[in-house]
Design a protein around this motif. Structure first.
Motif, PDB file in Angstrom:
ATOM      1  N   PHE A 134     -36.552  85.440 -29.826  1.00 25.26           N
ATOM      2  CA  PHE A 134     -37.164  84.652 -28.771  1.00 25.26           C
ATOM      3  C   PHE A 134     -37.451  85.418 -27.664  1.00 25.26           C
ATOM      4  CE2 PHE A 134     -35.422  80.991 -31.081  1.00 25.26           C
ATOM      5  CZ  PHE A 134     -36.432  80.278 -31.308  1.00 25.26           C
ATOM      6  N   GLY A 135     -38.572  85.140 -26.961  1.00 28.58           N
ATOM      7  CA  GLY A 135     -38.758  85.967 -25.793  1.00 28.58           C
ATOM      8  C   GLY A 135     -38.275  85.510 -24.717  1.00 28.58           C
ATOM      9  N   GLY A 136     -38.552  86.145 -23.344  1.00 29.68           N
ATOM     10  CA  GLY A 136     -37.559  85.885 -22.228  1.00 29.68           C
ATOM     11  C   GLY A 136     -37.661  84.491 -21.659  1.00 29.68           C
ATOM     12  N   GLN A 137     -38.818  83.955 -21.854  1.00 29.11           N
ATOM     13  CA  GLN A 137     -38.987  82.592 -21.296  1.00 29.11           C
ATOM     14  C   GLN A 137     -38.228  81.576 -21.912  1.00 29.11           C
ATOM     15  OE1 GLN A 137     -42.950  80.694 -21.927  1.00 29.11           O
ATOM     16  NE2 GLN A 137     -42.829  79.668 -19.977  1.00 29.11           N
ATOM     17  N   VAL A 138     -37.976  81.555 -23.484  1.00 31.81           N
ATOM     18  CA  VAL A 138     -37.131  80.574 -23.995  1.00 31.81           C
ATOM     19  C   VAL A 138     -35.538  81.140 -23.997  1.00 31.81           C
ATOM     20  CG1 VAL A 138     -36.308  80.011 -26.343  1.00 31.81           C
ATOM     21  CG2 VAL A 138     -38.724  80.296 -25.807  1.00 31.81           C
ATOM     22  N   ARG A 139     -35.434  82.440 -23.497  1.00 30.56           N
ATOM     23  CA  ARG A 139     -34.020  82.849 -23.389  1.00 30.56           C
ATOM     24  C   ARG A 139     -33.486  82.475 -21.823  1.00 30.56           C
ATOM     25  NH1 ARG A 139     -31.485  85.916 -27.041  1.00 30.56           N
ATOM     26  NH2 ARG A 139     -32.620  86.898 -28.656  1.00 30.56           N
ATOM     27  N   ASN A 140     -34.660  82.391 -21.071  1.00 29.95           N
ATOM     28  CA  ASN A 140     -34.043  81.994 -19.669  1.00 29.95           C
ATOM     29  C   ASN A 140     -33.785  80.409 -19.667  1.00 29.95           C
ATOM     30  OD1 ASN A 140     -34.207  84.424 -18.743  1.00 29.95           O
ATOM     31  ND2 ASN A 140     -36.520  84.201 -17.850  1.00 29.95           N
ATOM     32  N   ILE A 141     -34.678  79.764 -20.568  1.00 30.90           N
ATOM     33  CA  ILE A 141     -34.410  78.301 -20.174  1.00 30.90           C
ATOM     34  C   ILE A 141     -33.220  77.784 -21.168  1.00 30.90           C
ATOM     35  CG2 ILE A 141     -35.554  75.955 -21.371  1.00 30.90           C
ATOM     36  CD1 ILE A 141     -38.085  77.242 -20.458  1.00 30.90           C
ATOM     37  N   PHE A 142     -32.747  78.412 -22.178  1.00 34.52           N
ATOM     38  CA  PHE A 142     -31.876  77.854 -23.231  1.00 34.52           C
ATOM     39  C   PHE A 142     -30.662  78.985 -23.255  1.00 34.52           C
ATOM     40  CE2 PHE A 142     -35.556  75.932 -24.861  1.00 34.52           C
ATOM     41  CZ  PHE A 142     -35.030  74.619 -25.137  1.00 34.52           C
ATOM     42  N   GLY A 143     -30.683  79.998 -22.360  1.00 41.86           N
ATOM     43  CA  GLY A 143     -29.782  80.865 -22.441  1.00 41.86           C
ATOM     44  C   GLY A 143     -28.007  80.414 -21.735  1.00 41.86           C
ATOM     45  N   GLU A 144     -27.521  81.249 -21.379  1.00 42.57           N
ATOM     46  CA  GLU A 144     -26.053  80.988 -21.010  1.00 42.57           C
ATOM     47  C   GLU A 144     -25.888  80.118 -19.820  1.00 42.57           C
ATOM     48  OE1 GLU A 144     -22.086  83.497 -20.108  1.00 42.57           O
ATOM     49  OE2 GLU A 144     -23.626  84.630 -20.831  1.00 42.57           O
ATOM     50  N   PRO A 145     -26.550  80.278 -18.703  1.00 43.43           N
ATOM     51  CA  PRO A 145     -26.343  79.307 -17.391  1.00 43.43           C
ATOM     52  C   PRO A 145     -26.572  78.046 -17.741  1.00 43.43           C
ATOM     53  CG  PRO A 145     -27.782  81.194 -16.972  1.00 43.43           C
ATOM     54  CD  PRO A 145     -27.926  81.067 -18.400  1.00 43.43           C
ATOM     55  N   TYR A 146     -27.474  77.602 -18.848  1.00 44.25           N
ATOM     56  CA  TYR A 146     -27.931  76.086 -18.860  1.00 44.25           C
ATOM     57  C   TYR A 146     -27.468  75.506 -20.429  1.00 44.25           C
ATOM     58  CZ  TYR A 146     -31.004  77.360 -15.102  1.00 44.25           C
ATOM     59  OH  TYR A 146     -31.344  77.837 -13.858  1.00 44.25           O
ATOM     60  N   ARG A 147     -26.962  76.320 -21.402  1.00 47.63           N
ATOM     61  CA  ARG A 147     -26.342  76.178 -22.429  1.00 47.63           C
ATOM     62  C   ARG A 147     -25.576  74.859 -22.603  1.00 47.63           C
ATOM     63  NH1 ARG A 147     -23.788  81.311 -25.198  1.00 47.63           N
ATOM     64  NH2 ARG A 147     -22.281  81.742 -23.445  1.00 47.63           N
ATOM     65  N   PHE A 148     -24.549  74.782 -21.679  1.00 45.58           N
ATOM     66  CA  PHE A 148     -23.767  73.609 -21.685  1.00 45.58           C
ATOM     67  C   PHE A 148     -24.565  72.604 -21.312  1.00 45.58           C
ATOM     68  CE2 PHE A 148     -21.316  70.800 -18.941  1.00 45.58           C
ATOM     69  CZ  PHE A 148     -20.242  70.397 -19.949  1.00 45.58           C
ATOM     70  N   TRP A 149     -25.381  72.263 -20.509  1.00 44.53           N
ATOM     71  CA  TRP A 149     -26.142  71.332 -20.168  1.00 44.53           C
ATOM     72  C   TRP A 149     -27.187  70.705 -21.159  1.00 44.53           C
ATOM     73  CZ3 TRP A 149     -23.728  68.841 -16.801  1.00 44.53           C
ATOM     74  CH2 TRP A 149     -22.971  69.233 -15.608  1.00 44.53           C
ATOM     75  N   TRP A 150     -27.690  71.771 -21.839  1.00 47.08           N
ATOM     76  CA  TRP A 150     -28.426  71.391 -23.016  1.00 47.08           C
ATOM     77  C   TRP A 150     -27.622  70.715 -24.135  1.00 47.08           C
ATOM     78  CZ3 TRP A 150     -33.526  70.932 -23.125  1.00 47.08           C
ATOM     79  CH2 TRP A 150     -34.337  71.678 -22.185  1.00 47.08           C
ATOM     80  N   VAL A 151     -26.366  71.153 -24.393  1.00 47.88           N
ATOM     81  CA  VAL A 151     -25.613  70.620 -25.486  1.00 47.88           C
ATOM     82  C   VAL A 151     -25.222  69.150 -25.184  1.00 47.88           C
ATOM     83  CG1 VAL A 151     -23.588  70.977 -26.972  1.00 47.88           C
ATOM     84  CG2 VAL A 151     -25.134  72.730 -26.689  1.00 47.88           C
ATOM     85  N   ILE A 152     -24.594  68.975 -23.883  1.00 47.66           N
ATOM     86  CA  ILE A 152     -24.288  67.707 -23.410  1.00 47.66           C
ATOM     87  C   ILE A 152     -25.295  66.833 -23.360  1.00 47.66           C
ATOM     88  CG2 ILE A 152     -23.434  66.667 -21.468  1.00 47.66           C
ATOM     89  CD1 ILE A 152     -21.154  67.993 -22.815  1.00 47.66           C
ATOM     90  N   GLY A 153     -26.561  67.329 -23.010  1.00 45.83           N
ATOM     91  CA  GLY A 153     -27.744  66.373 -22.877  1.00 45.83           C
ATOM     92  C   GLY A 153     -28.064  66.030 -24.331  1.00 45.83           C
ATOM     93  N   ALA A 154     -28.030  66.883 -25.331  1.00 40.33           N
ATOM     94  CA  ALA A 154     -28.346  66.555 -26.813  1.00 40.33           C
ATOM     95  C   ALA A 154     -27.551  65.426 -27.240  1.00 40.33           C
ATOM     96  CB  ALA A 154     -28.476  67.656 -27.534  1.00 40.33           C
ATOM     97  N   LEU A 155     -26.271  65.739 -27.238  1.00 37.40           N
ATOM     98  CA  LEU A 155     -25.255  64.715 -27.424  1.00 37.40           C
ATOM     99  C   LEU A 155     -25.350  63.548 -26.840  1.00 37.40           C
ATOM    100  CD1 LEU A 155     -22.003  67.016 -27.695  1.00 37.40           C
ATOM    101  CD2 LEU A 155     -23.301  66.055 -29.586  1.00 37.40           C
ATOM    102  N   GLY A 156     -25.467  63.589 -25.600  1.00 33.26           N
ATOM    103  CA  GLY A 156     -25.990  62.131 -24.680  1.00 33.26           C
ATOM    104  C   GLY A 156     -27.137  61.439 -25.500  1.00 33.26           C
ATOM    105  N   ILE A 157     -28.172  62.176 -25.769  1.00 37.39           N
ATOM    106  CA  ILE A 157     -29.369  61.501 -26.316  1.00 37.39           C
ATOM    107  C   ILE A 157     -29.118  60.919 -27.564  1.00 37.39           C
ATOM    108  CG2 ILE A 157     -31.567  62.117 -27.169  1.00 37.39           C
ATOM    109  CD1 ILE A 157     -32.001  63.990 -24.856  1.00 37.39           C
ATOM    110  N   LEU A 158     -28.230  61.730 -28.573  1.00 36.81           N
ATOM    111  CA  LEU A 158     -28.039  61.272 -29.904  1.00 36.81           C
ATOM    112  C   LEU A 158     -27.086  59.892 -29.765  1.00 36.81           C
ATOM    113  CD1 LEU A 158     -27.700  64.537 -31.657  1.00 36.81           C
ATOM    114  CD2 LEU A 158     -29.861  62.578 -32.008  1.00 36.81           C
ATOM    115  N   ALA A 159     -26.402  60.080 -28.906  1.00 43.86           N
ATOM    116  CA  ALA A 159     -25.193  58.999 -28.811  1.00 43.86           C
ATOM    117  C   ALA A 159     -25.948  57.591 -28.100  1.00 43.86           C
ATOM    118  CB  ALA A 159     -24.007  59.257 -27.468  1.00 43.86           C
TER     119      ALA A 159
END
Length: 163
Positions: A134-159
């Motif tokens: 993946f390019g830098g744009q996707v790595r910046n958005i889904f990378g280490e600083p924000y991955r916790f929030w993406w996973v928690i948000g996805a679990l919240g959406i599915l709940a």
């Protein structure tokens, strides 16, 4: 009719976003057809597989096999196998999650949540760079600083979309 403006719009769009959009559409169509059970199992299985993948090289019986998997392609195959095994186990443990067809908005949210977790996992596993980098744009958005929030948000959406 001039289609050059429409085709020009798609040629300027980065390929990474087209791939992610295709994954969202695929998961959303599956969720629309058969409910969000498989999307939930996929979202739960990828972080668990990431944990198992990181512990694989120090496993008592499998440590010798883990040291033999030196190429990134073999490591990616190992991660995919672990994800598939955990996906099957989570699906079997949660057979009541498989429901009738979902509403279009619920299916779209399930597709977005599953794609977010898959992308976070893909960016987190260096072996996947051999398959698709993946390019830098996707790595910046889904990378280490924000991955916790993406996973928690996805679990919240599915709940939220589960009744």
């Amino acid at each position: 009719m001039d289609f050059s403006s429409v085709t020009g719009m798609f040629t300027s769009l980065p390929t990474d976003w087209i791939v992610l959009g295709a994954v969202v559409a695929f998961v959303a169509l599956d969720a629309l057809r058969s409910g969000s059970g498989r999307a939930v199992a996929l979202v739960v299985s990828t972080p668990v597989a990431l944990l198992l993948f990181s512990a694989f090289k120090s496993a008592a019986v499998l440590a010798s096999l883990g040291t033999q998997l030196t190429t990134p392609l073999l490591q990616a195959v190992l991660f995919i196998v672990l994800t598939f095994a955990v996906f099957l186990l989570v699906g079997r443990m949660s057979a009541n999650w498989i429901s009738d067809s979902g509403a279009p908005l619920q299916a779209l949210l399930a597709g977005l949540a599953a794609t977010a977790v898959l992308t976070v996992t893909w960016v987190s596993v260096p072996a996947f760079d051999a398959l698709w980098d993946f390019g830098g744009q996707v790595r910046n958005i889904f990378g280490e600083p924000y991955r916790f929030w993406w996973v928690i948000g996805a679990l919240g959406i599915l709940a939220f979309i589960r009744k």
